[in-house]
Each structure stands twice: as C-alpha cells, then as structure tokens.
Design a protein around this motif. Structure first.
Motif, PDB file in Angstrom:
ATOM      1  N   SER A 273     -37.200  -7.898   1.677  1.00 20.79           N
ATOM      2  CA  SER A 273     -38.319  -6.979   1.533  1.00 20.79           C
ATOM      3  C   SER A 273     -37.900  -5.786   0.691  1.00 20.79           C
ATOM      4  CB  SER A 273     -38.791  -6.506   2.905  1.00 20.79           C
ATOM      5  OG  SER A 273     -39.372  -7.571   3.628  1.00 20.79           O
ATOM      6  N   ILE A 274     -38.871  -5.243  -0.048  1.00 21.80           N
ATOM      7  CA  ILE A 274     -38.665  -4.028  -0.830  1.00 21.80           C
ATOM      8  C   ILE A 274     -39.463  -2.921  -0.156  1.00 21.80           C
ATOM      9  CG2 ILE A 274     -38.905  -2.932  -3.076  1.00 21.80           C
ATOM     10  CD1 ILE A 274     -38.914  -5.693  -4.345  1.00 21.80           C
ATOM     11  N   VAL A 275     -38.800  -1.810   0.126  1.00 23.95           N
ATOM     12  CA  VAL A 275     -39.458  -0.685   0.788  1.00 23.95           C
ATOM     13  C   VAL A 275     -39.407   0.518  -0.133  1.00 23.95           C
ATOM     14  CG1 VAL A 275     -39.499   0.834   2.792  1.00 23.95           C
ATOM     15  CG2 VAL A 275     -38.795  -1.564   3.053  1.00 23.95           C
ATOM     16  N   CYS A 276     -40.577   1.038  -0.469  1.00 19.75           N
ATOM     17  CA  CYS A 276     -40.691   2.245  -1.287  1.00 19.75           C
ATOM     18  C   CYS A 276     -41.613   3.212  -0.555  1.00 19.75           C
ATOM     19  CB  CYS A 276     -41.229   1.932  -2.679  1.00 19.75           C
ATOM     20  SG  CYS A 276     -40.106   0.974  -3.728  1.00 19.75           S
ATOM     21  N   GLY A 277     -41.037   4.154   0.179  1.00 24.17           N
ATOM     22  CA  GLY A 277     -41.842   5.065   0.980  1.00 24.17           C
ATOM     23  C   GLY A 277     -42.641   4.298   2.013  1.00 24.17           C
TER      24      GLY A 277
ATOM     25  N   HIS B 108     -48.318   2.014   4.996  1.00 22.80           N
ATOM     26  CA  HIS B 108     -48.271   2.716   6.282  1.00 22.80           C
ATOM     27  C   HIS B 108     -48.365   1.713   7.429  1.00 22.80           C
ATOM     28  CE1 HIS B 108     -48.378   6.647   4.414  1.00 22.80           C
ATOM     29  NE2 HIS B 108     -49.410   6.282   3.688  1.00 22.80           N
ATOM     30  N   ASP B 109     -47.680   0.580   7.259  1.00 25.57           N
ATOM     31  CA  ASP B 109     -47.595  -0.498   8.249  1.00 25.57           C
ATOM     32  C   ASP B 109     -48.925  -1.221   8.474  1.00 25.57           C
ATOM     33  OD1 ASP B 109     -45.777  -2.000   9.757  1.00 25.57           O
ATOM     34  OD2 ASP B 109     -46.459  -1.077  11.625  1.00 25.57           O
ATOM     35  N   VAL B 110     -49.881  -1.009   7.579  1.00 24.34           N
ATOM     36  CA  VAL B 110     -51.165  -1.720   7.660  1.00 24.34           C
ATOM     37  C   VAL B 110     -51.202  -2.765   6.551  1.00 24.34           C
ATOM     38  CG1 VAL B 110     -53.676  -1.515   7.521  1.00 24.34           C
ATOM     39  CG2 VAL B 110     -52.323   0.307   8.609  1.00 24.34           C
ATOM     40  N   PRO B 111     -51.413  -4.057   6.879  1.00 23.33           N
ATOM     41  CA  PRO B 111     -51.441  -5.093   5.841  1.00 23.33           C
ATOM     42  C   PRO B 111     -52.597  -4.867   4.870  1.00 23.33           C
ATOM     43  CG  PRO B 111     -51.253  -6.066   8.030  1.00 23.33           C
ATOM     44  CD  PRO B 111     -51.600  -4.619   8.226  1.00 23.33           C
ATOM     45  N   ILE B 112     -52.327  -5.071   3.586  1.00 20.49           N
ATOM     46  CA  ILE B 112     -53.391  -5.006   2.589  1.00 20.49           C
ATOM     47  C   ILE B 112     -53.367  -6.302   1.782  1.00 20.49           C
ATOM     48  CG2 ILE B 112     -53.393  -2.497   2.440  1.00 20.49           C
ATOM     49  CD1 ILE B 112     -51.827  -2.708  -0.140  1.00 20.49           C
TER      50      ILE B 112
ATOM     51  N   SER C  83     -39.670  -3.314  -7.764  1.00 23.74           N
ATOM     52  CA  SER C  83     -38.278  -3.715  -7.967  1.00 23.74           C
ATOM     53  C   SER C  83     -37.607  -2.890  -9.069  1.00 23.74           C
ATOM     54  CB  SER C  83     -38.200  -5.203  -8.310  1.00 23.74           C
ATOM     55  OG  SER C  83     -38.803  -5.476  -9.555  1.00 23.74           O
ATOM     56  N   ARG C  84     -38.420  -2.203  -9.878  1.00 24.14           N
ATOM     57  CA  ARG C  84     -37.890  -1.328 -10.938  1.00 24.14           C
ATOM     58  C   ARG C  84     -38.306   0.119 -10.671  1.00 24.14           C
ATOM     59  NH1 ARG C  84     -37.615  -4.730 -15.464  1.00 24.14           N
ATOM     60  NH2 ARG C  84     -36.997  -6.787 -14.723  1.00 24.14           N
ATOM     61  N   ALA C  85     -38.382   0.505  -9.423  1.00 19.98           N
ATOM     62  CA  ALA C  85     -38.897   1.828  -9.064  1.00 19.98           C
ATOM     63  C   ALA C  85     -38.227   2.926  -9.886  1.00 19.98           C
ATOM     64  CB  ALA C  85     -38.683   2.091  -7.573  1.00 19.98           C
TER      65      ALA C  85
ATOM     66  N   PRO D 145     -44.174   6.784  -3.200  1.00 20.04           N
ATOM     67  CA  PRO D 145     -44.893   7.909  -2.587  1.00 20.04           C
ATOM     68  C   PRO D 145     -44.110   8.462  -1.406  1.00 20.04           C
ATOM     69  CG  PRO D 145     -45.911   5.824  -1.965  1.00 20.04           C
ATOM     70  CD  PRO D 145     -44.860   5.495  -2.983  1.00 20.04           C
ATOM     71  N   ALA D 146     -44.354   9.702  -1.090  1.00 23.85           N
ATOM     72  CA  ALA D 146     -43.677  10.330   0.033  1.00 23.85           C
ATOM     73  C   ALA D 146     -44.193   9.797   1.355  1.00 23.85           C
ATOM     74  CB  ALA D 146     -43.875  11.834  -0.040  1.00 23.85           C
TER      75      ALA D 146
END
Length: 256
Positions: free
Chosen positions: A158-162, A176-180, A195-197, A255-256
């Motif tokens: 998994s990739i996590v960005c904020g 925010h832990d809500v599936p989209i 992947s290129r943040a 995002p923060a």
C-alpha cells in the motif's frame, strides 16, 4: 473500492485492452499496456520482444521495447520501468554496459541479462557489475516472470500519502479511511502520481502508462485529472494536492 468486486485481474486486463490480441503490425513502442508491472526489454530482435509481450499479456505486464542500448538508457530514465531485460549483445551500448551504468548511478532496478551460447564473457561481466540474473534468449514467459517475481511483489504494498491510502493488490483507495470508488484509469493515474509524490510526472509519461502512448485528444488527460481531483476533494480551480506544472505535467503533494 477502486474496482468492482467481481472483476478479477484478468477481467481488468481485458477491459483495459478490449480483449484484443497483439497486432503483429503494431509498432513496438508499447505492447499490450496493462496495470501492475512495466518491463523494458532492450533487444535488437523485434520479433523476440513481440512474442514475449504476447506471452506476458495475461500476466498484467506492459512491455516497452528498445532496439539499442542507448535508447534503453534514455527510456529507463524517462519511464522508470519496474524491471529491465537486456540482451547481452546490443547496438550502440551493450547489455553489460547498461548494467554497469545503472549500478554506477546507484540504481537498484532489477536487471536481467538475456544471453546466448557465445555470451559467456558478457555474462561474467554483467553479473560482476550487479546484474540480478541471466536468462537464455529467446525468452520464455515462465522464466521471465519467475525471475521478476520479487520485483513484482513490491507492487502489492500500500502507498500512504497523508489521509490517502492506495492498495494496488485490492484496487482500493481510502480517503480518511473511507473507501472511494475510482474507475480503472483514474486509479492508475492516482497510483502513478502517489508513487512519485512531490515529483513531476509528465503528460507524456501519463499517456504512455495509461494509454500505451496512443495519441489522445488534448483534453483527455486534463479531464481525468479534473475528475480525480473532485473525487479526492481537491479544488479543481485551486488544486493543492494534484498541482499542475504548466506545459509539463503534474505533481502530487500529499495533503496534511
């Protein structure tokens, strides 16, 4: 979920490629684009690469062909493939030199050397320079996928960005832990950007990864970016997450 639950990997691949077999008259710029893994094959024999691409089509592997070593080095730098398969004997820059060049640059990219019966010295040189493995030419899909299995496994992380989490294995995105829900190409676009943040991703690379380099209407990428921004709650008029680099491409800022 980022894809409908009933769609397996093969179904996604069929949707992406519209069920078409490789066209023998089609240019080898990109063959059978697929989400999941990008393999650059540097080989002077286009027919060898075409056969390998056809064999790998059901394994979700995109094959990029370079006919000489200099072109291969340029494409590796611009397209950032997941792995490289290079013939020992190549015009302009040979296979061992490609290995030496990439390792000297500090790259840990998986590099497999394709060898023939007369390539013993090249094999020793490439392995000494840091090649991952060697394989006989012409290539077999089973041997290639086995050698690249460890590199492919990295795609499942998994990739996590904020507050955004993307799982390539399950095709799931959470904000925010809500599936989209994301359509496949928007999912691929987000995966590429995350992947290129904080780095530039050019429009040319987006076109290559999402459409196999096929010419698109000038606004196609723009429309996909706009829709993705809306799904992520990023103001399309004043975006802070997917920022436009005017005339070049886009940059993903977590995002923060």
């Amino acid at each position: 979920m980022a894809a409908q639950p009933e769609m397996g990997h093969r179904a996604k691949h069929t949707e992406l490629n519209e069920g078409r077999p490789p066209d023998p008259q089609r240019p080898l710029e990109l063959i059978e684009p697929a989400f999941g893994f990008v393999l650059l094959v540097a080989d002077p024999d286009a027919d060898v690469v075409r056969r390998l691409a056809a064999q790998l089509a059901d394994r979700l592997v995109t094959v990029i062909h370079s006919a000489d070593g200099a072109d291969a080095l340029l494409r590796i730098g611009s397209l950032s493939p997941d792995a490289v398969l290079v013939a020992a004997t190549l015009p302009v820059v040979d296979g061992p030199t490609i290995v030496e060049t990439l390792r000297r640059q500090g790259s840990n990219l998986p590099i497999v050397l394709g060898v023939g019966p007369d390539d013993a010295q090249a094999t020793v040189r490439a392995l000494g320079a840091g090649a991952s493995a060697c394989i006989s030419r012409p290539y077999g899909a089973y041997e290639v996928t086995q050698l690249l299995s460890l590199a492919r496994a990295g795609d499942d992380r998994s990739i996590v960005c904020g507050p955004i989490t993307l799982n390539p294995a399950s095709f799931e995105v959470r904000l925010h832990d809500v599936p989209i829900y994301l359509p496949l190409r928007e999912f691929k676009l987000l995966h590429l950007l995350m992947s290129r943040a904080e780095r530039l991703v050019t429009r040319d690379e987006i076109s290559a990864r999402l459409w196999g380099g096929d010419q698109q209407r000038s606004n196609t990428i723009t429309v996909h970016v706009r829709r993705l921004r809306e799904r992520l709650g990023d103001d399309p008029h004043h975006p802070k997450v997917i920022q436009t680099v005017r005339g070049l491409g886009y940059r993903f800022i977590p995002p923060a």
